[in-house]
Design a protein around this motif. Structure first.
Motif, short mmCIF file in Angstrom:
data_model
loop_
_atom_site.label_atom_id
_atom_site.label_comp_id
_atom_site.label_asym_id
_atom_site.label_seq_id
_atom_site.Cartn_x
_atom_site.Cartn_y
_atom_site.Cartn_z
N LYS A 127 0.83 -1.03 0.30
CA LYS A 127 -0.29 -0.06 -0.26
C LYS A 127 1.03 1.29 -0.35
N PRO A 128 0.13 2.45 -0.66
CA PRO A 128 1.14 4.10 -0.28
C PRO A 128 1.80 3.65 1.18
N SER A 129 3.42 4.17 1.18
CA SER A 129 3.41 4.44 2.02
C SER A 129 2.92 5.41 2.68
N ARG A 130 3.20 5.75 3.92
CA ARG A 130 2.80 7.25 4.92
C ARG A 130 3.54 7.38 5.61
N LEU A 131 3.69 8.54 6.56
CA LEU A 131 4.21 9.63 6.90
C LEU A 131 3.54 10.13 8.07
N VAL A 132 4.12 10.34 9.71
CA VAL A 132 3.47 10.41 10.50
C VAL A 132 3.46 12.22 10.16
N ASN A 133 2.44 12.71 10.87
CA ASN A 133 2.17 13.87 10.46
C ASN A 133 2.51 14.68 12.27
N SER A 134 3.84 15.26 12.17
CA SER A 134 4.08 15.55 13.19
C SER A 134 3.23 16.89 14.21
N GLU A 135 2.62 17.55 13.38
CA GLU A 135 1.76 18.27 13.97
C GLU A 135 0.32 17.63 14.48
N SER A 136 -0.30 17.10 13.63
CA SER A 136 -1.59 16.14 14.07
C SER A 136 -1.38 15.16 14.19
N GLY A 137 -0.63 14.10 14.01
CA GLY A 137 -1.01 12.45 14.82
C GLY A 137 -1.24 11.53 13.49
N SER A 138 -1.94 12.47 12.48
CA SER A 138 -2.29 11.57 11.52
C SER A 138 -1.46 11.10 10.07
N PHE A 139 -1.85 10.05 10.14
CA PHE A 139 -1.00 9.44 8.82
C PHE A 139 -0.97 10.04 7.85
N ASP A 140 0.13 10.46 6.80
CA ASP A 140 -0.02 11.33 5.94
C ASP A 140 0.35 10.63 4.60
N ILE A 141 -0.44 10.63 3.50
CA ILE A 141 0.81 10.58 1.95
C ILE A 141 0.46 11.53 1.18
N GLU A 191 11.03 8.08 -4.63
CA GLU A 191 12.36 8.10 -3.09
C GLU A 191 11.70 8.19 -2.24
N TYR A 192 12.59 8.20 -0.64
CA TYR A 192 12.45 8.76 0.48
C TYR A 192 13.26 10.17 0.58
N ARG A 193 12.70 11.62 0.81
CA ARG A 193 13.55 12.87 0.80
C ARG A 193 14.16 12.41 2.56
N PRO A 194 15.61 13.18 2.49
CA PRO A 194 15.68 13.46 3.81
C PRO A 194 14.56 13.78 5.16
N HIS A 195 15.01 12.63 6.12
CA HIS A 195 14.51 12.72 7.10
C HIS A 195 15.05 12.27 8.26
N PHE A 196 14.79 12.52 9.57
CA PHE A 196 14.87 11.78 10.76
C PHE A 196 13.82 10.55 11.32
N ASP A 197 14.49 9.22 12.03
CA ASP A 197 13.77 8.53 11.98
C ASP A 197 13.37 8.45 13.20
N PHE A 198 13.23 8.85 14.28
CA PHE A 198 13.20 9.14 15.51
C PHE A 198 12.50 10.55 15.58
N PHE A 199 11.57 10.56 16.74
CA PHE A 199 10.22 11.73 16.61
C PHE A 199 10.81 12.07 17.92
N PRO A 200 10.55 13.74 17.27
CA PRO A 200 10.74 15.18 18.40
C PRO A 200 9.81 14.82 19.04
N PRO A 201 10.12 14.97 20.04
CA PRO A 201 9.10 14.94 20.94
C PRO A 201 8.62 16.02 21.54
N ASP A 202 9.19 17.31 20.90
CA ASP A 202 8.29 18.42 21.18
C ASP A 202 7.04 19.09 20.50
N ARG A 203 6.54 18.06 19.21
CA ARG A 203 5.82 18.20 18.55
C ARG A 203 4.54 17.33 18.96
N PRO A 204 3.38 18.07 18.74
CA PRO A 204 2.50 17.93 19.28
C PRO A 204 1.51 16.40 19.47
N GLY A 205 2.15 16.50 17.66
CA GLY A 205 1.75 15.40 16.99
C GLY A 205 2.46 13.35 16.46
#
Length: 294
Positions: A127-141, A191-205
């Protein structure tokens, strides 16, 4: 085929399936889908009947360097002490090792047949890969990640259980700290553009996902095929490109128990220029990640 003749990883998987309450037909169905022959039915019957013999001991684990108690870097580091790690069924090589950031490239981590089986098991599940939205917590394409993927729960079948056991013995990280193995497929120009695999703890999402096992601390990328052109794992802040080679595994860590995050591990999957790219990814958490939390 007798139960005692099976390798320890397979014995452990069958015992676990029985303990989880799976009936004989369910266990056999999973084994057959993983490529085993019907002759294994006798071994399954013996396990169901409780005639499994003495517990098999697992091969000695890992060159994982355990730090003194209280050292907050204990979880995040893998510092190779030799060039070859004998895990019983495989001889895993150290091809590259970097201390800052902590990056290790393993050779011969997976066999050709394991790579091919993972790909075939995944084709109809993608299925299409998704990203965690660090503001809302949703999983978005989104355009930043254009792969397709699927995942397999821990111990889903003997193949998955065997690979997970090997990872645990190699890295010295408890299996219950691992997220399910995720298989990803990149077609040409994805592709998967440059990103971090950790989750910044200061983001509400990110709060919901951090509650499920704590912070991610390390990543293991397993390359399942050789790519014609492109598809490297790139670390732009340290000018490192790792080219995909079938059976190799790329480990890197980026967080510790003190909450320190290594931002030099910014990384991405460069565009596939020709052919296709298949990888399997295992993310490790600071605490227990319960199956079903993904």
């Amino acid at each position: 085929m007798e139960f005692a003749e099976l390798n320890p990883d397979l014995q452990q998987w069958i015992r676990g399936a029985v303990q989880r309450g799976q009936c004989q037909s369910q266990v056999m169905d999973a084994l057959l889908k993983a490529g085993y022959q019907t002759s294994i039915a006798r071994a399954v019957e013996q396990c169901m009947a409780g005639h499994t013999g003495p517990e098999a001991s697992a091969p000695a684990a890992s060159g994982y360097v355990k730090k003194p108690k209280g050292d907050s870097s204990a979880f995040r580091l893998f510092e190779p002490q030799r060039n070859l790690y004998d895990l019983g069924e495989r001889q895993v090589e150290i091809l590259l090792a970097m201390k800052q950031p902590n990056i290790v490239l393993f050779g011969n981590l997976l066999s050709d047949s394991e790579c091919e089986a993972l790909i075939e098991m995944s084709r109809e599940r993608l299925k299409p890969s998704r990203l965690v939205n660090s503001e809302s917590g949703s999983f978005d394409i989104g355009e930043a990640r254009t792969s397709y993927g699927t995942y397999f729960d821990r111990g889903a079948n003997p193949l998955i259980a065997g690979i997970e056991s090997r990872i645990e013995r190699l890295l010295g990280v408890p299996g219950n700290r691992g997220e399910p193995i995720q298989v990803l497929h990149y077609k040409t120009n994805t592709e998967y553009r440059p990103h971090f695999d950790f989750f910044p703890p200061d983001r509400p999402g990110n709060q919901g996902i951090l509650a499920k096992g704590g912070q991610r601390v390390a990543t293991l990328i397993m390359y399942l095929n050789n790519v014609e052109a492109g598809g490297s794992t790139v670390f732009p802040r340290i000018s490192l490109d790792v080219l995909p080679k079938k059976g190799c595994g790329l480990f890197f860590s980026y967080a510790n128990t003190a909450g320190d995050l290594d931002r030099q591990t910014l990384h991405g999957g460069s565009p596939v220029i020709a052919g296709e790219k298949w990888i399997a990814t295992k993310w490790l958490r600071l605490g227990e990640f319960k199956v079903g939390d993904v």
